[in-house]
Design a protein around this motif. Structure first.
Motif, PDB file in Angstrom:
ATOM      1  N   PRO A   1     -22.126 -21.000  37.657  1.00 32.00           N
ATOM      2  CA  PRO A   1     -23.180 -20.176  37.079  1.00 32.00           C
ATOM      3  C   PRO A   1     -22.810 -18.694  37.109  1.00 32.00           C
ATOM      4  CG  PRO A   1     -23.978 -21.413  38.989  1.00 32.00           C
ATOM      5  CD  PRO A   1     -22.547 -21.738  38.800  1.00 32.00           C
ATOM      6  N   GLN A   2     -23.270 -18.022  36.109  1.00 35.51           N
ATOM      7  CA  GLN A   2     -23.043 -16.578  36.009  1.00 35.51           C
ATOM      8  C   GLN A   2     -24.037 -15.838  36.904  1.00 35.51           C
ATOM      9  OE1 GLN A   2     -20.727 -14.909  34.150  1.00 35.51           O
ATOM     10  NE2 GLN A   2     -19.818 -16.848  33.548  1.00 35.51           N
ATOM     11  N   PRO A   3     -23.657 -14.637  37.341  1.00 32.22           N
ATOM     12  CA  PRO A   3     -24.615 -13.823  38.087  1.00 32.22           C
ATOM     13  C   PRO A   3     -25.831 -13.510  37.217  1.00 32.22           C
ATOM     14  CG  PRO A   3     -22.398 -12.914  38.233  1.00 32.22           C
ATOM     15  CD  PRO A   3     -22.352 -14.025  37.237  1.00 32.22           C
ATOM     16  N   TRP A   4     -26.962 -13.237  37.877  1.00 31.22           N
ATOM     17  CA  TRP A   4     -28.188 -12.963  37.157  1.00 31.22           C
ATOM     18  C   TRP A   4     -27.980 -11.838  36.159  1.00 31.22           C
ATOM     19  CZ3 TRP A   4     -31.663  -9.016  36.360  1.00 31.22           C
ATOM     20  CH2 TRP A   4     -32.874  -9.381  35.803  1.00 31.22           C
ATOM     21  N   GLY A   5     -28.494 -12.017  34.954  1.00 34.55           N
ATOM     22  CA  GLY A   5     -28.434 -10.985  33.939  1.00 34.55           C
ATOM     23  C   GLY A   5     -27.220 -11.047  33.036  1.00 34.55           C
ATOM     24  N   ARG A   6     -26.274 -11.909  33.317  1.00 35.56           N
ATOM     25  CA  ARG A   6     -25.089 -12.046  32.459  1.00 35.56           C
ATOM     26  C   ARG A   6     -25.277 -13.208  31.501  1.00 35.56           C
ATOM     27  NH1 ARG A   6     -19.490 -11.317  35.519  1.00 35.56           N
ATOM     28  NH2 ARG A   6     -19.139  -9.330  34.500  1.00 35.56           N
ATOM     29  N   LEU A   7     -24.897 -12.995  30.279  1.00 35.35           N
ATOM     30  CA  LEU A   7     -24.991 -14.043  29.281  1.00 35.35           C
ATOM     31  C   LEU A   7     -23.768 -14.949  29.380  1.00 35.35           C
ATOM     32  CD1 LEU A   7     -26.207 -11.987  26.216  1.00 35.35           C
ATOM     33  CD2 LEU A   7     -27.571 -13.384  27.767  1.00 35.35           C
ATOM     34  N   CYS A   8     -23.983 -16.205  29.126  1.00 36.73           N
ATOM     35  CA  CYS A   8     -22.876 -17.151  29.137  1.00 36.73           C
ATOM     36  C   CYS A   8     -23.205 -18.303  28.193  1.00 36.73           C
ATOM     37  CB  CYS A   8     -22.622 -17.669  30.545  1.00 36.73           C
ATOM     38  SG  CYS A   8     -23.989 -18.598  31.241  1.00 36.73           S
ATOM     39  N   VAL A   9     -22.233 -19.133  27.942  1.00 38.01           N
ATOM     40  CA  VAL A   9     -22.438 -20.322  27.128  1.00 38.01           C
ATOM     41  C   VAL A   9     -23.125 -21.370  27.999  1.00 38.01           C
ATOM     42  CG1 VAL A   9     -21.295 -22.144  25.822  1.00 38.01           C
ATOM     43  CG2 VAL A   9     -20.398 -19.814  25.759  1.00 38.01           C
ATOM     44  N   THR A  10     -24.200 -21.927  27.498  1.00 39.01           N
ATOM     45  CA  THR A  10     -24.943 -22.929  28.255  1.00 39.01           C
ATOM     46  C   THR A  10     -24.595 -24.336  27.768  1.00 39.01           C
ATOM     47  OG1 THR A  10     -26.791 -22.811  26.710  1.00 39.01           O
ATOM     48  CG2 THR A  10     -26.861 -21.335  28.619  1.00 39.01           C
ATOM     49  N   PRO A  11     -24.889 -25.348  28.551  1.00 37.02           N
ATOM     50  CA  PRO A  11     -24.633 -26.715  28.105  1.00 37.02           C
ATOM     51  C   PRO A  11     -25.390 -27.022  26.813  1.00 37.02           C
ATOM     52  CG  PRO A  11     -25.193 -26.676  30.428  1.00 37.02           C
ATOM     53  CD  PRO A  11     -25.444 -25.293  29.893  1.00 37.02           C
ATOM     54  N   LYS A  12     -24.803 -27.831  25.999  1.00 35.90           N
ATOM     55  CA  LYS A  12     -25.422 -28.207  24.731  1.00 35.90           C
ATOM     56  C   LYS A  12     -26.108 -29.563  24.881  1.00 35.90           C
ATOM     57  CE  LYS A  12     -23.108 -25.063  22.080  1.00 35.90           C
ATOM     58  NZ  LYS A  12     -23.182 -23.931  22.946  1.00 35.90           N
ATOM     59  N   PRO A  13     -27.284 -29.729  24.285  1.00 36.90           N
ATOM     60  CA  PRO A  13     -27.940 -31.034  24.344  1.00 36.90           C
ATOM     61  C   PRO A  13     -27.183 -32.044  23.464  1.00 36.90           C
ATOM     62  CG  PRO A  13     -29.161 -29.553  22.927  1.00 36.90           C
ATOM     63  CD  PRO A  13     -28.062 -28.743  23.559  1.00 36.90           C
ATOM     64  N   PRO A  14     -27.238 -33.312  23.808  1.00 37.80           N
ATOM     65  CA  PRO A  14     -26.550 -34.306  22.990  1.00 37.80           C
ATOM     66  C   PRO A  14     -27.191 -34.419  21.609  1.00 37.80           C
ATOM     67  CG  PRO A  14     -27.784 -35.364  24.760  1.00 37.80           C
ATOM     68  CD  PRO A  14     -27.913 -33.894  24.954  1.00 37.80           C
ATOM     69  N   LYS A  15     -26.351 -34.433  20.589  1.00 44.67           N
ATOM     70  CA  LYS A  15     -26.818 -34.610  19.204  1.00 44.67           C
ATOM     71  C   LYS A  15     -25.895 -35.595  18.514  1.00 44.67           C
ATOM     72  CE  LYS A  15     -28.886 -30.108  18.565  1.00 44.67           C
ATOM     73  NZ  LYS A  15     -28.980 -28.926  17.752  1.00 44.67           N
ATOM     74  N   ILE A  16     -26.483 -36.514  17.790  1.00 49.72           N
ATOM     75  CA  ILE A  16     -25.693 -37.531  17.109  1.00 49.72           C
ATOM     76  C   ILE A  16     -24.815 -36.910  16.023  1.00 49.72           C
ATOM     77  CG2 ILE A  16     -27.361 -38.191  15.332  1.00 49.72           C
ATOM     78  CD1 ILE A  16     -26.600 -41.144  16.085  1.00 49.72           C
ATOM     79  N   SER A  17     -25.227 -35.780  15.475  1.00 49.36           N
ATOM     80  CA  SER A  17     -24.447 -35.125  14.422  1.00 49.36           C
ATOM     81  C   SER A  17     -23.084 -34.657  14.926  1.00 49.36           C
ATOM     82  CB  SER A  17     -25.228 -33.958  13.831  1.00 49.36           C
ATOM     83  OG  SER A  17     -25.530 -33.014  14.838  1.00 49.36           O
ATOM     84  N   ALA A  18     -22.933 -34.503  16.241  1.00 45.78           N
ATOM     85  CA  ALA A  18     -21.641 -34.086  16.797  1.00 45.78           C
ATOM     86  C   ALA A  18     -20.548 -35.116  16.515  1.00 45.78           C
ATOM     87  CB  ALA A  18     -21.764 -33.857  18.293  1.00 45.78           C
ATOM     88  N   LEU A  19     -20.924 -36.358  16.255  1.00 45.37           N
ATOM     89  CA  LEU A  19     -19.932 -37.403  15.997  1.00 45.37           C
ATOM     90  C   LEU A  19     -19.206 -37.207  14.674  1.00 45.37           C
ATOM     91  CD1 LEU A  19     -21.912 -40.500  17.285  1.00 45.37           C
ATOM     92  CD2 LEU A  19     -20.039 -39.305  18.425  1.00 45.37           C
TER      93      LEU A  19
END
Length: 103
Positions: A1-19
């Motif tokens: 995890p990033q320190p508070w206040g820093r932006l980062c890439v978050t986990p992506k929810p599963p989507k069937i379109s990713a296939l």
């Protein structure tokens, strides 16, 4: 995890379109999804079947099984879902069964 206040890439929810990124045709995927998750008109509410208003829930569940397949196999979790996914993917011609070593 990033320190508070820093932006980062978050986990992506599963989507069937990713296939689609790996060449899967989503149009014909409905029966494979149903077979994997044991969705059928005799035992499943119509809203969850192909064309139903809650079908995206089923597709998201299928995407989650695909997305976390390796982790589940490695940790011996969701064993039935992993076995079923492997069987169905082979049955529908998306992969060849390579035995237990060929997850």
């Amino acid at each position: 995890p990033q320190p508070w206040g820093r932006l980062c890439v978050t986990p992506k929810p599963p989507k069937i379109s990713a296939l689609t990124a790996i060449g899967v045709d989503l149009v014909g995927l409905g029966p494979l999804v149903d077979c994997t998750l044991l969705v059928d008109k005799a035992t499943t509410h119509e809203d969850f079947c192909i064309g139903g208003r809650l079908r995206p829930v089923v597709e998201c569940a299928f995407a989650a099984v695909c997305m976390y397949y390796k982790d589940c196999v490695r940790n011996n979790e969701q064993v039935f879902a992993c076995i079923k996914l492997r069987e169905v993917v082979v049955e529908y011609g998306y992969a060849k069964f390579l035995g237990d070593a060929g997850h």
